[in-house]
Scaffold this motif. Structure first.
Motif, mmCIF file in Angstrom:
data_model
loop_
_atom_site.group_PDB
_atom_site.id
_atom_site.type_symbol
_atom_site.label_atom_id
_atom_site.label_comp_id
_atom_site.label_asym_id
_atom_site.label_seq_id
_atom_site.Cartn_x
_atom_site.Cartn_y
_atom_site.Cartn_z
ATOM 1 N N ALA A 1 0.820 -1.210 0.000
ATOM 2 C CA ALA A 1 0.000 0.000 0.000
ATOM 3 C C ALA A 1 0.857 1.264 0.000
ATOM 4 N N TRP A 2 1.848 1.329 0.894
ATOM 5 C CA TRP A 2 2.650 2.541 0.968
ATOM 6 C C TRP A 2 3.479 2.747 -0.295
ATOM 7 N N THR A 3 3.917 1.667 -0.917
ATOM 8 C CA THR A 3 4.667 1.803 -2.175
ATOM 9 C C THR A 3 3.750 2.331 -3.275
ATOM 10 N N ALA A 4 2.501 1.895 -3.280
ATOM 11 C CA ALA A 4 1.538 2.417 -4.256
ATOM 12 C C ALA A 4 1.298 3.908 -4.044
ATOM 13 N N ILE A 5 1.253 4.322 -2.790
ATOM 14 C CA ILE A 5 0.974 5.720 -2.469
ATOM 15 C C ILE A 5 2.167 6.624 -2.747
ATOM 16 N N LEU A 6 3.372 6.149 -2.369
ATOM 17 C CA LEU A 6 4.561 7.011 -2.383
ATOM 18 C C LEU A 6 5.583 6.658 -3.445
ATOM 19 N N GLY A 7 5.439 5.497 -4.089
ATOM 20 C CA GLY A 7 6.408 5.097 -5.102
ATOM 21 C C GLY A 7 7.793 4.886 -4.523
ATOM 22 N N SER A 8 8.796 5.339 -5.231
ATOM 23 C CA SER A 8 10.181 5.105 -4.818
ATOM 24 C C SER A 8 10.584 5.896 -3.576
ATOM 25 N N GLN A 9 9.728 6.823 -3.139
ATOM 26 C CA GLN A 9 10.059 7.636 -1.960
ATOM 27 C C GLN A 9 9.711 6.940 -0.651
ATOM 28 N N VAL A 10 9.009 5.811 -0.703
ATOM 29 C CA VAL A 10 8.543 5.169 0.518
ATOM 30 C C VAL A 10 9.713 4.887 1.467
ATOM 31 N N GLY A 11 9.534 5.259 2.725
ATOM 32 C CA GLY A 11 10.556 5.025 3.740
ATOM 33 C C GLY A 11 11.698 6.010 3.757
ATOM 34 N N LYS A 12 11.771 6.904 2.789
ATOM 35 C CA LYS A 12 12.883 7.847 2.715
ATOM 36 C C LYS A 12 12.613 9.100 3.557
ATOM 37 N N ALA A 13 13.665 9.858 3.794
ATOM 38 C CA ALA A 13 13.588 10.974 4.731
ATOM 39 C C ALA A 13 12.720 12.122 4.230
ATOM 40 N N ASN A 14 12.589 12.272 2.915
ATOM 41 C CA ASN A 14 11.911 13.460 2.383
ATOM 42 C C ASN A 14 10.437 13.264 2.087
ATOM 43 N N VAL A 15 9.810 12.233 2.642
ATOM 44 C CA VAL A 15 8.379 12.026 2.442
ATOM 45 C C VAL A 15 7.590 13.174 3.078
ATOM 46 N N ASP A 16 6.603 13.675 2.347
ATOM 47 C CA ASP A 16 5.758 14.759 2.839
ATOM 48 C C ASP A 16 4.998 14.289 4.086
ATOM 49 N N PRO A 17 5.081 15.031 5.196
ATOM 50 C CA PRO A 17 4.376 14.620 6.418
ATOM 51 C C PRO A 17 2.858 14.552 6.261
ATOM 52 N N LEU A 18 2.295 15.181 5.230
ATOM 53 C CA LEU A 18 0.865 15.041 4.989
ATOM 54 C C LEU A 18 0.530 13.682 4.374
ATOM 55 N N ALA A 19 1.519 13.043 3.770
ATOM 56 C CA ALA A 19 1.296 11.715 3.193
ATOM 57 C C ALA A 19 1.253 10.652 4.276
ATOM 58 N N ALA A 20 2.139 10.764 5.252
ATOM 59 C CA ALA A 20 2.238 9.809 6.360
ATOM 60 C C ALA A 20 2.289 10.624 7.645
ATOM 61 N N VAL A 21 1.158 10.712 8.329
ATOM 62 C CA VAL A 21 0.997 11.660 9.430
ATOM 63 C C VAL A 21 1.930 11.362 10.601
ATOM 64 N N ALA A 22 2.436 10.131 10.712
ATOM 65 C CA ALA A 22 3.415 9.825 11.761
ATOM 66 C C ALA A 22 4.665 10.682 11.631
ATOM 67 N N ARG A 23 4.906 11.242 10.467
ATOM 68 C CA ARG A 23 6.090 12.088 10.239
ATOM 69 C C ARG A 23 5.851 13.539 10.660
ATOM 70 N N GLN A 24 4.642 13.903 11.047
ATOM 71 C CA GLN A 24 4.355 15.272 11.462
ATOM 72 C C GLN A 24 5.123 15.614 12.739
ATOM 73 N N THR A 25 5.653 16.811 12.790
ATOM 74 C CA THR A 25 6.360 17.272 13.993
ATOM 75 C C THR A 25 5.536 18.273 14.788
ATOM 76 N N ASN A 26 4.465 18.807 14.191
ATOM 77 C CA ASN A 26 3.626 19.778 14.889
ATOM 78 C C ASN A 26 2.170 19.324 14.826
ATOM 79 N N LEU A 27 1.680 18.778 15.929
ATOM 80 C CA LEU A 27 0.282 18.360 15.996
ATOM 81 C C LEU A 27 -0.511 19.233 16.968
ATOM 82 N N GLY A 28 -0.038 20.460 17.149
ATOM 83 C CA GLY A 28 -0.776 21.422 17.963
ATOM 84 C C GLY A 28 -1.909 22.042 17.166
ATOM 85 N N GLY A 29 -2.881 22.592 17.874
ATOM 86 C CA GLY A 29 -3.959 23.327 17.235
ATOM 87 C C GLY A 29 -4.962 22.471 16.501
#
Length: 323
Positions: A219-247
């Motif tokens: 599933a994640w490979t379908a969503i993100l392609g070759s970027q899956v698991g890499k450091a530059n994934v957009d945090p909106l794509a995988a919310v676990a990567r978000q650093t600001n969950l305030g507000g």
């Protein structure tokens, strides 16, 4: 050696034994879509004399038209109704807006709310951010047309299951950052938030359960392609990567202790708390992925279902001064 892990609830285990096991592969996606589409449509959703009428609307997003289904309670309203805006499960690779939608209808029935579900584009044909763009476009439409739709724009909640929970959380973040629709809550059920596959739980349930590690990788490979698991994934794509969950609006997170997504749900709640937000978390002992939908008669499933109903009813009917 097999990893040590929490055991399945005995009632749930009986049902799990009858469910076909194995990884979803890219090649199996078309067959899976057909199976899920056969099991989820408007007729099935309204079966059992559900006390709702269905109306369909179309909004427009960056990727084109977006279909939205609105389910209105049949009893007459004298004031604008609260609303639940829902994003379906399926790993963003399968399912449709009616998948497991009986659950949001339960919440709407208890709260006297309108239940809304969006048909978002699926990967791999439509990778990130297509599906998220569709979901946000639908939410904007609902908020902007709230008066004519008979909705109370101050009592609008987002919800999602599995990959849909990731979309729901991302939509809430977009609404915060873009000063978009005001949300009163987010109900996040067994969310799929992390493409990196590093948590203890995703590596405990590798080949068993209803969503394996291999299915997650597909599933994640379908969503993100070759970027899956890499450091530059957009945090909106995988919310676990978000650093600001305030507000963000108050959140309800529900997950089983015996599934791969357990730890990323708990970590998401911890980030919300760290940012000063409110999150109520239920980790159901021995529950596998989507257990309450697949085994609704089990005692733990009944408790899980009622907990979600109670939270949705409370959140959608809070006095406006408290929101």
């Amino acid at each position: 050696m097999a990893p040590i892990k929490p055991a399945y609830d005995p009632e749930l285990a009986v049902v799990l034994d009858a469910i076909p096991a194995g990884d979803i592969t890219p090649e199996s996606i078309p067959a899976l879509r057909k199976m899920q589409n056969d099991a989820a449509n408007l007729e099935i959703t309204l079966s059992g004399d559900e006390p709702f009428t269905h109306h369909e609307k179309t909004s427009t997003g960056p990727n084109g038209p977006v279909t939205i289904s609105l389910f209105y309670p049949k009893n007459k309203a004298t004031t604008p109704r609260p609303a639940i805006y829902h994003m379906h499960s399926g790993g963003m690779i399968c399912g449709n807006r009616f998948t497991f939608f009986k659950d949001p209808l339960r919440w709407a029935k208890a709260a006297g709310a309108v239940a809304i579900t969006v048909e978002y584009r699926l990967a791999p044909e439509n990778p990130f951010p297509a599906g998220l763009n569709d979901c946000y476009a639908g939410l904007q439409y609902v908020a902007e047309h709230a008066a004519e739709l008979g909705l109370d724009a101050d009592r609008l909640m987002v919800s999602g299951q599995s990959a849909g929970a990731n979309l729901a959380a991302a939509v809430a973040i977009m609404a915060r950052d873009r000063k978009g629709p005001k949300l009163c809550g987010m109900l996040l059920d067994c969310g799929m938030y992390d493409d990196r596959g590093k948590t203890a739980s995703i590596n405990q349930y590798v080949k068993d359960g209803t969503w394996t590690r291999g299915s997650n990788e597909t599933a994640w490979t379908a969503i993100l392609g070759s970027q899956v698991g890499k450091a530059n994934v957009d945090p909106l794509a995988a919310v676990a990567r978000q650093t600001n969950l305030g507000g963000l609006p108050p959140a309800y997170l529900s997950v089983g202790s015996a599934e791969g997504f357990r730890d990323e749900n708990v970590e998401l709640a911890k980030k919300i708390w760290a940012a000063g937000g409110q999150a109520e978390v239920h980790v159901w002992p021995g529950g596998y992925h989507c257990f309450d939908m697949l085994a609704p008669d089990a005692a733990i499933s009944k408790a899980c279902i009622q907990a979600k109903v109670g939270w949705a009813k409370k959140t959608l009917n809070e006095p406006l001064s408290k929101l």
